[in-house]
Design an enzyme around this catalytic site. Structure first.
Site, PDB file in Angstrom:
ATOM      1  N   THR A   1       0.824  -1.068   0.048  1.00  9.23           N
ATOM      2  CA  THR A   1      -0.084  -0.005   0.041  1.00  9.23           C
ATOM      3  C   THR A   1       1.055   1.452   0.051  1.00  9.23           C
ATOM      4  OG1 THR A   1      -0.210   0.265   2.549  1.00  9.23           O
ATOM      5  CG2 THR A   1      -1.744  -1.326   1.428  1.00  9.23           C
ATOM      6  N   GLY A   2       0.111   2.295  -0.502  1.00  7.29           N
ATOM      7  CA  GLY A   2       1.309   3.428  -0.742  1.00  7.29           C
ATOM      8  C   GLY A   2       2.529   3.370  -1.307  1.00  7.29           C
TER       9      GLY A   2
ATOM     10  N   TYR B   1      -0.875  10.717  14.453  1.00  4.27           N
ATOM     11  CA  TYR B   1      -0.138   9.817  13.640  1.00  4.27           C
ATOM     12  C   TYR B   1       0.773   8.775  14.446  1.00  4.27           C
ATOM     13  CZ  TYR B   1       4.117   8.642  10.841  1.00  4.27           C
ATOM     14  OH  TYR B   1       4.942   7.713  10.413  1.00  4.27           O
TER      15      TYR B   1
END
Ligand code: NDP
Ligand code: PMR
Length: 398
Positions: free
Chosen positions: A92-93, A273
């Site tokens: 992913t990403g 985060y």
């Protein structure tokens, strides 16, 4: 310190500057990679002796629990000999930073086909071309982790390709250190935790069945963690510190009505985060406890080093982006290039010596991997279970 100047420009963090003064004072005498390093060394005498027997070049200078000896490219390991086909890894990403560098490192071996699971199809295609990946080594597929519908759609689309799934790398992330107000995913969860944790939580739960079906000799699921979520390190003590509390904010939906923070507190983008990274590391361990024995899948997390040049810091103030790379290169010495970090994550994907499950991998200054210790909170089994149960409800699995 110059970085502090940049840091002090952030209104939400001015209260923490005094504390950081203490951190910077201790910088010189601290091993900057991790507080837990020395603990690792103490508990590591037996393994060092063993490593010396196995590898006469192993010196006491190498601080590692597991020193990786990557086999020469032309010499297949027993694990690789068992299979003729290429492995398939979903990352992913993979359109920038660590994900792209890992895709490139895996593609370069000729042994992997990489599925680049990205929210921006065109950007991902361009990125793959820009690093010289050949068409036959990758496929771009659409995935927006900030939408649970998109996650489900990705899983359906993936199944339609009828490709096996051998490795899943949950790498994508957003970081919003300067946001004054929270933003939200399609289903209304605070964006950082919604994307970095909840999107990946659903993806990993759904794709576990596909991993189980794979006949690849070493099936792995990797969730990228970080030092900044670990409060047993210097980096993890830079305010705001990660803290999930009793998960009351998450349990009440993380939708800004009661709170948009997991612990129920005031919104803070940098903390959100770091909290999401704690969730990533707790999820990896819970997956290991629940599924490793039954499925044979290896679950792992890692801190690849400080890749100070990636797009992760795109929302930080310009002064921070200017000073952060030299600060990490010359002061903390925690800096790694995107290329080096990509090689590290690629090791966790495919190196036979990194096949142990439930491990949080890190690398020392000689780029040797070792099993690192997580903070008290990031290794709290009860919290991991509670996080699992609350997350299941939020993503509609329970
Ligand atoms: P980048 O910003 O370069 O890469 C993040 C990737 O995530 C991009 O490809 C981005 O896509 C993608 N992404 C963001 N939101 C979504 C979404 N909603 N759906 C799908 N993809 C999305 O950062 P890094 O390479 O630095 O970060 C990669 C991982 O490494 C993260 O998990 C981060 O926490 C971790 N990490 C990074 C460190 C560092 O020092 N940089 C240190 C420790 C860990 P797009 O290109 O479209 O924006
Ligand atoms: Mg940190 C060993 C020291 C060390 C390491 C390895 C990092 C990594 N950082 C260290 C120390 C410090 N940092 C110190 C002493 C300070 C105060 C001057 C400091 C500051 C700082 C800021 C403002 N550091 C940061 C930021 C960020 O905005 C980054 C962050 O927290 O993102 C969540 C960050 C980081 N420092 C790191 C790493 C790897 C990051 C990127 C974050 C991540 O992906 O986890």
């Amino acid at each position: 310190m110059a970085l502090q100047a940049a840091y002090s420009l952030l209104p939400s963090t001015t209260a923490s500057i005094h504390k950081e003064g203490r951190f910077s004072a201790s910088l010189k005498e601290t091993n900057l990679t991790s507080f837990s390093f020395s603990n690792n060394l103490r508990s590591d005498k037996i393994s060092i002796k063993k490593q010396r027997r196995q590898n006469p070049q192993f010196s006491t200078g190498i601080r590692a629990q597991t020193v990786t000896a990557t086999p020469p490219a032309n010499e297949a390991s027993p694990e690789q000999k068992k299979t003729q086909r290429k492995g398939t890894a979903v990352i992913t990403g993979a359109s920038s930073g660590l994900g792209l560098a890992t895709a490139k490192a895996l593609a370069d071996t000729g042994k992997w086909h990489v599925i680049m699971a990205c929210r921006n199809f065109l950007k991902a295609e361009k990125a793959a071309k820009s690093v010289g990946m050949s068409k036959e080594d990758y496929t771009v597929m659409h995935l927006d982790l900030a939408s649970l519908e998109s996650v489900k759609q990705f899983v359906d689309n993936y199944r339609r390709t009828e490709r096996p799934l051998d490795v899943l790398v949950c790498n994508a992330a957003v970081y919003q250190p300067t946001a004054k107000e929270p933003s939200f995913t399609a289903e209304g969860f605070e964006l950082s935790v919604g994307t970095n944790h909840l999107g990946h939580f659903l993806l990993s739960r759904l794709l576990l069945d596909d991993l189980k079906k794979s006949d690849y000799p070493s099936k792995r699921m990797i969730i990228v963690g970080s030092i900044t979520g670990n409060t047993n390190t210097l980096a993890g003590n830079v305010p705001p510190k990660a803290n999930l509390g009793d998960l009351r904010g998450l349990a009440s939906g993380l939708n800004g009505q009661n709170s948009s923070m997991i612990d129920g507190g005031e919104y803070d983008g940098a903390k959100a985060y770091k909290d999401s990274k704690v969730c990533n590391m707790l999820t990896m361990q819970e997956l290991h406890r629940r599924y490793h024995e039954e499925t044979g899948v290896t679950f792992a997390s890692l801190y690849p080093g400080c890749i100070a040049t990636t797009g992760l810091f795109r929302e930080h103030i310009p002064l921070f982006r200017l000073l952060f790379p030299p600060f990490q290169k010359y002061i903390t010495k925690g800096y790694v290039s995107e290329e080096e970090a990509g090689k590290r994550l690629a090791q966790v994907v495919s190196d036979p010596s990194l096949g142990k499950s439930g491990v949080y991998w890190s690398w020392n200054n000689n780029s040797s991997s070792f099993e690192n210790q997580l903070s008290k909170e990031a290794s709290d089994a009860e919290k991991a279970k509670k996080l699992w149960e609350v997350s299941e409800k939020l993503v509609g699995l329970a």
